[in-house]
Design an enzyme around this catalytic site. Structure first.
Site, short mmCIF file in Angstrom:
data_model
loop_
_atom_site.label_atom_id
_atom_site.label_comp_id
_atom_site.label_asym_id
_atom_site.label_seq_id
_atom_site.Cartn_x
_atom_site.Cartn_y
_atom_site.Cartn_z
N HIS A 41 93.51 -5.23 45.92
CA HIS A 41 92.12 -5.49 46.31
C HIS A 41 91.66 -4.56 47.42
CE1 HIS A 41 92.05 -9.88 44.60
NE2 HIS A 41 92.20 -8.95 43.67
N SER A 65 96.88 -6.05 24.52
CA SER A 65 95.98 -6.99 23.84
C SER A 65 94.60 -7.01 24.49
CB SER A 65 96.57 -8.40 23.82
OG SER A 65 96.88 -8.85 25.13
N HIS A 100 95.40 -7.57 33.98
CA HIS A 100 94.80 -8.52 33.06
C HIS A 100 95.44 -8.46 31.68
CE1 HIS A 100 90.91 -9.96 35.15
NE2 HIS A 100 91.78 -9.53 36.05
N ASN A 159 86.70 -11.14 32.10
CA ASN A 159 86.86 -9.71 31.82
C ASN A 159 85.55 -8.99 31.53
OD1 ASN A 159 89.68 -9.79 32.07
ND2 ASN A 159 89.95 -10.35 29.93
N ARG A 215 93.35 -3.00 37.37
CA ARG A 215 92.99 -4.36 36.97
C ARG A 215 93.20 -4.57 35.47
NH1 ARG A 215 87.68 -7.05 36.21
NH2 ARG A 215 87.92 -9.25 36.76
N ASP A 275 101.08 -5.79 26.34
CA ASP A 275 101.04 -5.39 24.94
C ASP A 275 99.71 -4.78 24.53
OD1 ASP A 275 99.41 -7.61 25.03
OD2 ASP A 275 100.25 -8.56 23.24
#
Length: 333
Positions: A200, A82, A72, A101, A68, A80
């Site tokens: 999932h 981030s 995300h 998140n 995940r 990258d």
């Protein structure tokens, strides 16, 4: 044969190594590809895999967390890393602190553990973005025995903004049609969206992500009655409107919660898709066919899943001189 300066330099370099009877290979110049660290940090993938296996052996749920995390990361600003950046004091909220998140993202400690070793063995060489991509692959293999080669050479971004989340990450209450639109914006087909939804098959979901399907005024008639009763025992009514003091979790796949496999699609066909985005895949002709095919042909789904993961890992990558190699995945250099 004409010999230019580069060829001459390479010839001389190879000649100097003949005493060690070593086979000489040209230094990799590709900015992104499989085997990127073969010369600069040969043990990189093994170090990451060992960290992943160590943590997942103790807590299989962390495998879903890493998968995940990678998703995300890639779907917001590209792959990258981030999503790993912390919010700085006085600065705008980072991606990891957006409600999509926080507190649900897991697996940061695995990335940190691998990065700490890599900085000792190969300082300033392996990016956090590549660590995350390798860790997701190793989780897929650990929990699903699905292997794929990971192109590397990603560099780390310098920006992480929670405000970038909306419109890039589909919320759990989106329909399959809405989900497909977001995936299309990233270059994925509806079939690939259904294929990647197979993730999932592992992991957990908080009651607040689906409890509105259980209680008025939005009771979902498509939800399997027996399954709904089970969910209600775990998720009290207040989780549907976010007023509860606790937010319990439920396995996303009640059949094989710690095994990445195609039984998730059997859940959906049985009206036991936990999230709206899961169950509504049966509402359109193309996505419904993909669900049925994935449920019927497990080995084919596994190959498609591997290919889709490779493709996802290429979304918006920074290479060459773009970005940086973070020394600590939580902070810009």
């Amino acid at each position: 044969m004409e010999i230019n300066n580069k060829s001459l330099q390479f010839f001389l370099l190879c000649s100097l190594t003949l005493l060690s009877v070593a086979t000489c290979h040209p230094v990799q110049t590709s900015p992104f590809g499989v085997g990127f660290y073969r010369r600069t940090c040969p043990p990189a993938e093994d170090i990451i895999r060992n960290a992943v296996n160590k943590f997942i052996s103790k807590n299989p749920g962390l495998g879903a967390g890493l998968l995940r995390l990678h998703f995300h990361d890639c779907f917001v600003r590209g792959c990258d890393a981030s999503v790993l950046l912390d919010t700085l004091p006085g600065g705008p909220a980072a991606e990891k602190d957006h409600p999509a998140n926080n507190p649900s993202l897991r697996g940061f400690e695995i990335i940190d553990a691998a990065k700490a070793i890599l900085e000792r063995v190969c300082p300033r060489t392996v990016s956090c973005a590549d660590i995350l991509a390798f860790a997701a692959r190793d989780s897929v293999y650990k929990l699903g025995n699905i292997w794929y080669e990971v192109p590397a050479g990603r560099r780390d971004g310098n920006t992480s903004l929670a405000n970038d989340i909306p419109g890039n990450l589909p919320p759990p209450f989106f329909t399959a049609t809405q989900n497909a639109a977001i995936f299309k914006s990233k270059g994925f087909s509806a079939d690939e969206m259904v294929t990647l939804s197979g993730a999932h098959s592992i992991g957990i979901s908080h009651c607040s992500s689906f409890a509105s399907r259980l209680y008025p005024p939005t009771v979902d008639p498509t939800l399997n009655t027996a399954y709904a009763k089970t969910l209600k025992r775990i998720c009290p009514p207040q989780t549907a409107n976010g007023t509860g003091s606790v937010d319990p979790t439920v396995n996303q796949d009640p059949l094989t919660p710690n095994r990445l496999d195609n039984l998730y699609y059997v859940d959906v066909i049985s009206n036991k898709g936990l999230l709206t985005s899961d169950q509504t895949m049966l509402t359109t002709k193309s996505t419904a066919k993909a669900v049925l095919d994935n449920a019927r042909y497990g080995s084919t789904w596994a190959k498609k899943f591997a290919a889709a993961m490779v493709k996802m890992g290429k979304v918006g990558v920074l290479t060459g001189k773009k970005g940086q190699i973070r020394l600590n995945c939580h902070f810009r250099n």
